[in-house]
Design an enzyme around this catalytic site. Sequence first.
Site, PDB file in Angstrom:
ATOM      1  N   ARG A 214      -4.225   5.093   3.346  1.00 26.73           N
ATOM      2  CA  ARG A 214      -2.821   4.936   2.987  1.00 26.73           C
ATOM      3  C   ARG A 214      -2.720   4.375   1.579  1.00 26.73           C
ATOM      4  O   ARG A 214      -3.666   3.784   1.048  1.00 26.73           O
ATOM      5  CB  ARG A 214      -2.111   3.994   3.963  1.00 26.73           C
ATOM      6  CG  ARG A 214      -2.709   2.617   3.967  1.00 26.73           C
ATOM      7  CD  ARG A 214      -1.728   1.512   4.267  1.00 26.73           C
ATOM      8  NE  ARG A 214      -2.441   0.237   4.319  1.00 26.73           N
ATOM      9  CZ  ARG A 214      -2.782  -0.485   3.262  1.00 26.73           C
ATOM     10  NH1 ARG A 214      -2.488  -0.059   2.039  1.00 26.73           N
ATOM     11  NH2 ARG A 214      -3.444  -1.615   3.395  1.00 26.73           N
ATOM     12  N   GLY A 215      -1.544   4.522   0.969  1.00 24.46           N
ATOM     13  CA  GLY A 215      -1.328   3.917  -0.340  1.00 24.46           C
ATOM     14  C   GLY A 215      -1.254   2.410  -0.242  1.00 24.46           C
ATOM     15  O   GLY A 215      -1.047   1.844   0.834  1.00 24.46           O
ATOM     16  N   GLY A 216      -1.459   1.734  -1.374  1.00 25.84           N
ATOM     17  CA  GLY A 216      -1.322   0.288  -1.410  1.00 25.84           C
ATOM     18  C   GLY A 216      -2.650  -0.439  -1.509  1.00 25.84           C
ATOM     19  O   GLY A 216      -3.699   0.170  -1.736  1.00 25.84           O
TER      20      GLY A 216
ATOM     21  N   CYS B 169      -1.337  -7.412  -1.044  1.00 29.20           N
ATOM     22  CA  CYS B 169      -0.851  -6.378  -1.966  1.00 29.20           C
ATOM     23  C   CYS B 169      -1.106  -6.730  -3.431  1.00 29.20           C
ATOM     24  O   CYS B 169      -0.410  -6.260  -4.335  1.00 29.20           O
ATOM     25  CB  CYS B 169       0.633  -6.108  -1.728  1.00 29.20           C
ATOM     26  SG  CYS B 169       0.948  -5.463  -0.077  1.00 29.20           S
TER      27      CYS B 169
END
Length: 216
Positions: free
Chosen positions: A69-71, A180
């Site tokens: 996934r992105g991030g 993040c």
Amino acid sequence: MVEWQITEGLTEYDTAVAFMEARAAAIAAGEADELIWLVEHPPLYTAGTSSNPADLVDPDRFPVHETKRGGQYTYHGPGQRVVYVMLDVGRRGRDVRAFVKQLEGWVIATLDAFNVKGEIREGRVGVWVARTDKPRTVTGAAAEDKIAAIGVRLRKWVSFHGISINVDPDLDHFTGIVPCGITEHGVTSLVDLGLPVTMEDLDVALRRTFDEVFGD
């Protein structure tokens, strides 16, 4: 038609990923309905496609899962509602930016049901809450805490992965990573904000506001 599924107890992360990939493939093939899947995980960290190894502060604390996934790095654990979003973005306009904005809007509308003002910040993923009850940061910025993370992947225009919203997780568990990649601001939850919200309360709000945001 969007199916909703709630899984009780704690779902292993690898099990969830395998299920999502299979369901997304079935949706793309026209063999299954879209799905919103609500789960909780045992304590773990996930590394997104943009993760920086230096942000894994305590690599031995919990299992670490590489994810496509992105991030960046995120934490999942008990007390956090993970919302896996398997939707046909191709049918919904083929606009990934607009889709992510819908996900953000969905979280904000859900938080508003509990009189919590969630906000988006340019250059900072997720949904944030201003903390006027906390001192300013070392740089003089107003204090803000993250209450929800968003990270999705698309395959054949079908999304999977999704959203995590902090209801009442152990916030100390976030200290094993730089969530993040953001060091200046903290993490909060609905209960940390003084709201006696249960997972069931959140699920009801998610269901109601989904129809408002996505029109299904």
